[in-house]
Structures are given as structure tokens and as C-alpha cells.
Design a protein around this motif. Structure first.
Motif, PDB file in Angstrom:
ATOM      1  N   SER A 106      40.195  -8.055 -43.083  1.00  0.00           N
ATOM      2  CA  SER A 106      39.057  -7.771 -43.964  1.00  0.00           C
ATOM      3  C   SER A 106      37.865  -8.620 -43.539  1.00  0.00           C
ATOM      4  CB  SER A 106      39.413  -8.102 -45.417  1.00  0.00           C
ATOM      5  OG  SER A 106      39.523  -9.507 -45.564  1.00  0.00           O
ATOM      6  N   GLY A 107      36.736  -8.341 -44.155  1.00  0.00           N
ATOM      7  CA  GLY A 107      35.531  -9.089 -43.853  1.00  0.00           C
ATOM      8  C   GLY A 107      35.619 -10.533 -44.310  1.00  0.00           C
ATOM      9  N   ALA A 108      36.123 -10.720 -45.531  1.00  0.00           N
ATOM     10  CA  ALA A 108      36.242 -12.083 -46.056  1.00  0.00           C
ATOM     11  C   ALA A 108      37.170 -12.900 -45.158  1.00  0.00           C
ATOM     12  CB  ALA A 108      36.774 -12.055 -47.485  1.00  0.00           C
ATOM     13  N   ASN A 111      35.416 -13.883 -41.990  1.00  0.00           N
ATOM     14  CA  ASN A 111      34.466 -14.982 -42.217  1.00  0.00           C
ATOM     15  C   ASN A 111      35.181 -16.304 -42.472  1.00  0.00           C
ATOM     16  OD1 ASN A 111      32.167 -13.463 -41.776  1.00  0.00           O
ATOM     17  ND2 ASN A 111      32.099 -12.736 -43.899  1.00  0.00           N
ATOM     18  N   PHE A 137      25.793 -12.368 -48.316  1.00  0.00           N
ATOM     19  CA  PHE A 137      27.106 -12.034 -48.870  1.00  0.00           C
ATOM     20  C   PHE A 137      28.147 -12.181 -47.767  1.00  0.00           C
ATOM     21  CE2 PHE A 137      30.710  -9.332 -49.892  1.00  0.00           C
ATOM     22  CZ  PHE A 137      30.995  -9.762 -51.173  1.00  0.00           C
ATOM     23  N   HIS A 138      29.180 -12.986 -48.028  1.00  0.00           N
ATOM     24  CA  HIS A 138      30.198 -13.208 -47.009  1.00  0.00           C
ATOM     25  C   HIS A 138      31.617 -12.923 -47.484  1.00  0.00           C
ATOM     26  CE1 HIS A 138      27.109 -14.678 -44.380  1.00  0.00           C
ATOM     27  NE2 HIS A 138      26.741 -15.599 -45.246  1.00  0.00           N
ATOM     28  N   GLY A 139      31.796 -12.553 -48.761  1.00  0.00           N
ATOM     29  CA  GLY A 139      33.131 -12.204 -49.220  1.00  0.00           C
ATOM     30  C   GLY A 139      33.471 -12.832 -50.556  1.00  0.00           C
ATOM     31  N   GLU A 189      23.670 -13.170 -41.804  1.00  0.00           N
ATOM     32  CA  GLU A 189      23.744 -11.740 -41.466  1.00  0.00           C
ATOM     33  C   GLU A 189      22.408 -11.372 -40.820  1.00  0.00           C
ATOM     34  OE1 GLU A 189      25.007  -9.553 -45.387  1.00  0.00           O
ATOM     35  OE2 GLU A 189      24.405 -11.593 -45.840  1.00  0.00           O
ATOM     36  N   GLU A 194      24.464  -6.661 -48.850  1.00  0.00           N
ATOM     37  CA  GLU A 194      24.564  -6.692 -50.311  1.00  0.00           C
ATOM     38  C   GLU A 194      23.313  -7.304 -50.941  1.00  0.00           C
ATOM     39  OE1 GLU A 194      27.322  -5.300 -51.739  1.00  0.00           O
ATOM     40  OE2 GLU A 194      27.890  -4.871 -49.680  1.00  0.00           O
ATOM     41  N   ASP A 222      27.570 -12.907 -39.368  1.00  0.00           N
ATOM     42  CA  ASP A 222      28.437 -12.026 -40.137  1.00  0.00           C
ATOM     43  C   ASP A 222      27.977 -10.592 -39.870  1.00  0.00           C
ATOM     44  OD1 ASP A 222      29.617 -10.420 -42.039  1.00  0.00           O
ATOM     45  OD2 ASP A 222      29.369 -11.842 -43.692  1.00  0.00           O
ATOM     46  N   VAL A 224      29.867  -7.975 -40.498  1.00  0.00           N
ATOM     47  CA  VAL A 224      30.824  -7.125 -41.205  1.00  0.00           C
ATOM     48  C   VAL A 224      30.175  -5.796 -41.611  1.00  0.00           C
ATOM     49  CG1 VAL A 224      32.198  -6.921 -43.327  1.00  0.00           C
ATOM     50  CG2 VAL A 224      32.293  -9.020 -41.952  1.00  0.00           C
ATOM     51  N   GLN A 225      28.926  -5.875 -42.103  1.00  0.00           N
ATOM     52  CA  GLN A 225      28.265  -4.643 -42.545  1.00  0.00           C
ATOM     53  C   GLN A 225      27.288  -4.089 -41.508  1.00  0.00           C
ATOM     54  OE1 GLN A 225      25.878  -2.951 -46.464  1.00  0.00           O
ATOM     55  NE2 GLN A 225      27.199  -4.679 -46.648  1.00  0.00           N
ATOM     56  N   LYS A 251      34.674  -3.990 -42.023  1.00  0.00           N
ATOM     57  CA  LYS A 251      34.290  -2.671 -42.538  1.00  0.00           C
ATOM     58  C   LYS A 251      34.561  -1.492 -41.581  1.00  0.00           C
ATOM     59  CE  LYS A 251      31.468  -3.704 -46.484  1.00  0.00           C
ATOM     60  NZ  LYS A 251      31.135  -5.114 -46.735  1.00  0.00           N
TER      61      LYS A 251
HETATM   62  C1  LIG Z   1      31.623  -6.385 -47.235  1.00  0.00           C
HETATM   63  C2  LIG Z   1      31.162  -7.638 -46.622  1.00  0.00           C
HETATM   64  C3  LIG Z   1      32.005  -8.766 -46.545  1.00  0.00           C
HETATM   65  C4  LIG Z   1      33.371  -8.811 -47.175  1.00  0.00           C
HETATM   66  O1  LIG Z   1      34.242  -7.906 -46.599  1.00  0.00           O
HETATM   67  P1  LIG Z   1      35.637  -7.562 -47.327  1.00  0.00           P
HETATM   68  O2  LIG Z   1      36.328  -6.656 -46.348  1.00  0.00           O
HETATM   69  O3  LIG Z   1      35.308  -6.901 -48.619  1.00  0.00           O
HETATM   70  O4  LIG Z   1      36.356  -8.844 -47.522  1.00  0.00           O
HETATM   71  C5  LIG Z   1      31.530  -9.874 -45.881  1.00  0.00           C
HETATM   72  N1  LIG Z   1      30.310  -9.899 -45.335  1.00  0.00           N
HETATM   73  C6  LIG Z   1      29.476  -8.841 -45.390  1.00  0.00           C
HETATM   74  C7  LIG Z   1      28.135  -8.910 -44.737  1.00  0.00           C
HETATM   75  C8  LIG Z   1      29.873  -7.684 -46.047  1.00  0.00           C
HETATM   76  O5  LIG Z   1      29.040  -6.648 -46.142  1.00  0.00           O
END
Ligand SMILES: *Cc1c(COP(=O)(O)O)cnc(C)c1O
Length: 402
Positions: A106-108, A111, A137-139, A189, A194, A222, A224-225, A251
Motif C-alpha cells: 500500500s501507499g502508507a 512511505n 498526505f502520506h497515509g 509530493e 489529497e 511520495d 503514490v498518487q 495506487k
Molecule cells: C493514497 C495516498 C497514500 C496512502 O496510500 P494507501 O494505499 O491508502 O496507504 C499516500 N500518499 C499519497 C500521496 C496518496 O495519495
């Protein structure tokens, strides 16, 4: 109300922890389209929160999942599997630098890995503070919550994990000022998701990079998104021309099969050694096969080109259609990560759009967030513009009534 809907609502109410408040049931998806329990079709500009970048039930990914599920799903990282290192090789080669990957779920979790990398790196020189950005936002795990620049998510979960401090995003002077001798990393990011679809200023990123080099501080991103093609390049940093020391992914990495990971530049590849970090499921053959199929689609299906093209089209049209409305402060973003910034909460507009069968997201209270699959057609983009134009009109009328 259909039986499946009423039974679903009933089961949520009785058996699912109420941490979410969903408003719509979907039972099927294909490409950028979703269907509800009564077979009503929706255009999906949320993509499972920027996850299904190749659209729902992408044929390449489905085929890879089915074949791998019939071959080998999981063995743990105590044994070699032949799929995960192929994915690692592909991802590292696409970064353009020498590096190594760690896979998780997962993203969290990805991170958390970056945070552990930074603490381990700083450990020898007694540095353990990580600077992160306001509105980031990091989780939702405890350490990633401490990294996240929104105090309201931490409320009630004290004591906070120590070792983090936040500075305003895109403000280099504030970052320099916060740079005490205990700092081992800066984490950000490149486009805040978020927090409100807010891109970094490329000049700011260059200065952050130079500062990190000068002070021997890790620059952590980060992605993730904003990664995995979302900005029109495979990785987000490639849209800004600034290379981080390590970055996280999740993601969209496997188009909906849970997976996360982080890539570390070779220079820092021996910070996390045998026994220092682990994940039971990380890099299962199943998730890795799905992620490899995503990479093949990027190579062969023109996904990134389409993202840039439809993104530019949407940005231009949105900028036009919001003009009559003084409650819209602007349209911003990059590629197919687009925010329509309002002067008031965006939730009501999101609900109106759902009635028009367009699925969207909000970000940071006042921003309508559009993160469609990267495979949307021009017809999909045009349909979304028509729905948003109608939605804005209805939203404006509802404001006047008040
Ligand atoms: C969604 C998100 C996360 C968390 O990811 P999860 O898979 O929900 O744990 C972390 N950082 C960013 C930038 C995100 O958009």
C-alpha cells in the motif's frame, strides 16, 4: 431499491466499521465506465482514487492476473520468485538511474519504508527528523500520519510519532529556516493530491534538490498518487526534471491489485540491509504479474501520450466552462490529475455530478478532483465536460436559492 442494494446497505450497517460513508454501489466496470445494481452506466473520473489508471478490468491486466493465479500466487520473500525481480528491473530501468526496489502492499506501507530508510541513514550521524509539507498526505498509519501535513487526521490518536515537522509547500525560505542539524530527510509530493491537486513549482524542487545535496539530506518523494503515468510521464519526477534519492509508489502500480513499493538510488541501496525491513506479501507473483502488465500497457498502448493529450484537452475546456462562475477560483494540475478550485466546499458539486452520472472526487475540502483512467477517449472527455458544465449551472442555481 434493488435487493442487492438493500442487502448491501444492511450488511454495511451491521458488520462494517463505519470509517467510510459511501454513497453509491457499483457492481461492474469496463474501461472508464462503471455500472450500478440497476445497470445504470456512469463515467468514472475517480478511477478508484487514481488506482485504475488503465481503466476497469483492463484486458492485459486481467489476463496476467488469471494466468498468474493459475501458476503461483504467493511464496513469501524467503524464497526467490521469478516475477518480482522482472518488475524491479523494468521499473528501475524506466527511472533512468541505477537503483533498487522494495515491494509492499500500500501507499502508507511504502512511505513507512521511506521513513525507515531516512531514519536508518541519519542514525550514524544522530539525525532523525524528517521535514514534510503542510497539506501533504502520506497515509493513515501512525508514522505516515505524523508525516501528513493535516493535523485533523491525527486528532485523538496521540501520542504522535516524534521526528517530523511540517513547513509550507513551495516555500523554500521556510524549508531553509526549518533545517536544523537533526534533519535527515525532506519528503514531499510533486503534485499534492489529497491536499488539493497542487503542483510543486519546478524551481522550488530544483532548490530543494540542491539543498539536500549540499547538506547530505535525503530527498524523498511520495509518488503514490501522482506517479504511474498520472502526469503523462511514467514517474512524476520525470515531469519536473528533478531526481529524488528515493520515491514511493502504490495506487496505480498494479491497476487495482494491492501493491506498493519504493525505489532507492544505488548510492543509498545498502542502508536497509538483511533483516532491517520486511513485508510478508510484498511483491507476490500475483501482484507483480499485474504490475508488469501495467508497464507493458505503458510501452505498447500509447497510455502516456493519451494522458497528456486528454489532459491538455480537459484543462483547456474546463478553463473555458468555469469562466462564468465567480465561485470557481481556477483550474490546476498536470496530465490527468486536475483540480477545479472553488471558494467553498466541493462536496455539493460532487453530489450533483454523481446525479449526472459522472464519478469524481474532492480534495482538501474546496477542490473538485478529476483523476480519470489514463485511457479515456476524447468522447469520454467531452461527455465529462458536458456533465461538469451542467453540474456547475445547477450548483450556481442552488447557491442563488440560498
Ligand atoms: C493514497 C495516498 C497514500 C496512502 O496510500 P494507501 O494505499 O491508502 O496507504 C499516500 N500518499 C499519497 C500521496 C496518496 O495519495
Amino acid at each position: 431499491m434493488s435487493t442487492v442494494l438493500s442487502e448491501t446497505l444492511d450488511r454495511y450497517q451491521k458488520y462494517v466499521l463505519p470509517t467510510y460513508a459511501p454513497k453509491q454501489l457499483f457492481v461492474r466496470g469496463k474501461g472508464a465506465h462503471l455500472w450500478d445494481d440497476e445497470n445504470v452506466e456512469y463515467l468514472d473520473f475517480a478511477a478508484g482514487i487514481a488506482v485504475c489508471n488503465l481503466g476497469h478490468c483492463n484486458e492485459r491486466v486481467t489476463k496476467a492476473i488469471v494466468e498468474q493465479a493459475q501458476t503461483l500466487v504467493h511464496t513469501s520473500n524467503l524464497y526467490y520468485n521469478s516475477v518480482m525481480p522482472r518488475l524491479a528491473e523494468k521499473l528501475v530501468r524506466e527511472t533512468g538511474f541505477a537503483g533498487r526496489v522494495f515491494f509492499c502492499n500500500s501507499g502508507a506501507e511504502a512511505n513507512e519504508g521511506l521513513i525507515k530508510l531516512a531514519r536508518k541513514y541519519g542514525n550514524a550521524s544522530h539525525r532523525n527528523t524528517i521535514i514534510t509539507m503542510e497539506d501533504s498526505f502520506h497515509g493513515r498509519t501512525l508514522a505516515t500520519l505524523a508525516a501528513t501535513g493535516r493535523a485533523k487526521y491525527r486528532k485523538g490518536f496521540e501520542p504522535e510519532v516524534p521526528g517530523f515537522k511540517q513547513v509550507p509547500f513551495n516555500d523554500f525560505a521556510a524549508l531553509e529556516k526549518a533545517l536544523t542539524p537533526d534533519v535527515c530527510a525532506v519528503m514531499l509530493e510533486m503534485v499534492q493530491g489529497e491536499g488539493g491537486v497542487l503542483p510543486a513549482d519546478p524551481e522550488y524542487l530544483k532548490k530543494v534538490r540542491a539543498l539536500c545535496d549540499e547538506k547530505d539530506i535525503l530527498m524523498l518523494c511520495d509518488e503514490v498518487q501522482c506517479g504511474m503515468g498520472r502526469l503523462g510521464t511514467r514517474f512524476a519526477f520525470q515531469s519536473f526534471g528533478v531526481v529524488p534519492d528515493a520515491f514511493s509508489m502504490a495506487k496505480a502500480i498494479a491497476n487495482g491489485v494491492p501493491m506498493g513499493g519504493f525505489i532507492v538510488r544505488e548510492k543509498f541501496a545498502n542502508v536497509l540491509t538483511v533483516g532491517t525491513h520486511a513485508s510478508t506479501f510484498g511483491g507476490t507473483p500475483l501482484a507483480s504479474a499485474a504490475a508488469l502488465a501495467v508497464q507493458t500497457a505503458f510501452d505498447e498502448d500509447g497510455v502516456l501520450e493519451n494522458c497528456r493529450e486528454q489532459g491538455a484537452f480537459l484543462m483547456e475546456k474546463l478553463t473555458e466552462i468555469v469562466k462564468p462562475y465567480s465561485f470557481v477560483k481556477g483550474v490546476r494540475g498536470k496530465g490527468l490529475m486536475i483540480g477545479v478550485v472553488l471558494d467553498r466546499p466541493a462536496g455539493a458539486l460532487q453530489s450533483i455530478l454523481l446525479k449526472h452520472r459522472l464519478v469524481t472526487l474532492t480534495a482538501g475540502e474546496t477542490v473538485l478532483r478529476l483523476v480519470p483512467p489514463l485511457v479515456i477517449t476524447r468522447a469520454d472527455a467531452e461527455q465529462a465536460i458536458r456533465s461538469i458544465a451542467a453540474g456547475l449551472q445547477e450548483f450556481a442555481a442552488s447557491i442563488e436559492e440560498k
